[in-house]
Design an enzyme around this catalytic site. Structure first.
Site, PDB file in Angstrom:
ATOM      1  CB  VAL A  63      -1.022  -0.195   0.992  1.00  0.00           C
ATOM      2  CG1 VAL A  63      -1.944  -0.675   1.191  1.00  0.00           C
ATOM      3  CG2 VAL A  63       0.015  -0.197   1.871  1.00  0.00           C
ATOM      4  CG  ASN A  85      -6.653  -3.483   8.745  1.00  0.00           C
ATOM      5  OD1 ASN A  85      -7.153  -3.491  10.195  1.00  0.00           O
ATOM      6  ND2 ASN A  85      -6.215  -4.573   7.844  1.00  0.00           N
ATOM      7  CE1 TYR A 149       0.918  -0.482  14.928  1.00  0.00           C
ATOM      8  CE2 TYR A 149       0.299   0.234  17.268  1.00  0.00           C
ATOM      9  CZ  TYR A 149       0.170  -0.416  15.716  1.00  0.00           C
ATOM     10  OH  TYR A 149      -1.253  -1.317  15.236  1.00  0.00           O
ATOM     11  CB  THR A 184      -4.568  -9.351  14.784  1.00  0.00           C
ATOM     12  OG1 THR A 184      -3.243  -8.251  15.187  1.00  0.00           O
ATOM     13  CG2 THR A 184      -5.414  -8.795  15.151  1.00  0.00           C
TER      14      THR A 184
END
Length: 254
Positions: A63, A85, A149, A184
């Site tokens: 992306v 996402n 992050y 996840t």
């Protein structure tokens, strides 16, 4: 209320769709009648493995690569819903920070959202639509080692707010979701999590232990729970909501 969760006749784009929140959202939209999904991820085999009933176009790519949006997405010109996402994780203290690692994380987590917003806003200008971006509770709470992050996700929050202002006149709503800990695969590449899993005997025990320690509610969310909340943001039930940030963090940022 059921009709408000009816996505029949609509097309949705999801980046980072091969696993975790992205894959869970693809399944949720599929279960709620979406007609077509455009799914993007670098992990093409995992993307191909998703079992969905609706029409699906699968695109392998990064992306943060502008060529993906100029060439790979050139024919994707009819979108009703978008979830941006795709993201990666990395952790290091500022004093030991490597610029290449910083730039890689920023490229995927921030540049990728910018490029996705640019594409979505262009194709939605004629008829409106809804966009959700995946931010993080890290945007609101400082923790050691999270500089890159957290900075990227904080920027994503403000980017979504600006996009909401720019898109409003065209009937485009833009909102962000800021999860805290979610079960996840993003954890599986982290050394500390591998050590915790080994120490506690299972991945499930490690996730449960982190949730108990980190959140007032004592648990981490599942990807399916976050997907349902994203579904709400993309649905007609949130028709008067734009520029908002939904914190879904079990109380982590309290």
């Amino acid at each position: 209320m059921a009709a408000d969760f009816d996505f029949s006749g609509k097309t949705a784009l999801i980046t980072g769709a091969a696993s975790g929140i992205g894959a869970a959202t693809a399944r949720w939209l599929d279960a709620h009648g979406i007609t077509k999904l455009v799914l993007v991820d670098m992990n093409r085999p995992a993307l191909d493995a998703l079992d969905l009933d609706c029409e699906v176009r699968r695109i392998g790519g990064d992306v943060s690569d502008s060529a993906l949006w100029k060439i790979g997405m050139a024919e994707v010109t009819d979108l009703d819903c978008v979830l941006l996402n795709a993201g990666i994780s990395d952790a290091f203290p500022i004093v030991d920070g490597d610029l290449a690692r910083w730039r890689k994380l920023m490229a995927v987590n921030l540049d990728g959202v910018f490029l996705g917003l640019r594409h979505a806003l262009k194709v939605m200008r004629s008829k409106g639509g809804t966009i959700a971006v995946t931010a993080s509770a890290a945007a609101f709470k400082a923790e050691p080692g999270t500089a890159a992050y957290a900075a990227a996700k904080a920027a994503v929050v403000q980017l979504a707010r600006v996009a909401a202002r720019e898109g409003a006149e065209h009937g485009i709503r833009v909102n962000a979701i800021a999860p805290g800990g979610v079960d996840t695969p993003i954890w599986d590449g982290m050394d500390f999590f591998a050590d915790m899993t080994k120490s506690l005997g299972s991945r499930e025990a490690a996730i449960a232990s982190m949730g108990e320690i980190a959140t007032p509610l004592g648990r981490y969310a599942t990807a399916d729970e976050i997907a349902a909340q994203i579904g709400f943001l993309l649905s007609d039930l949130s028709a008067n909501i734009t520029g908002a940030v939904l914190r879904s963090d079990g109380g982590y940022t309290l």
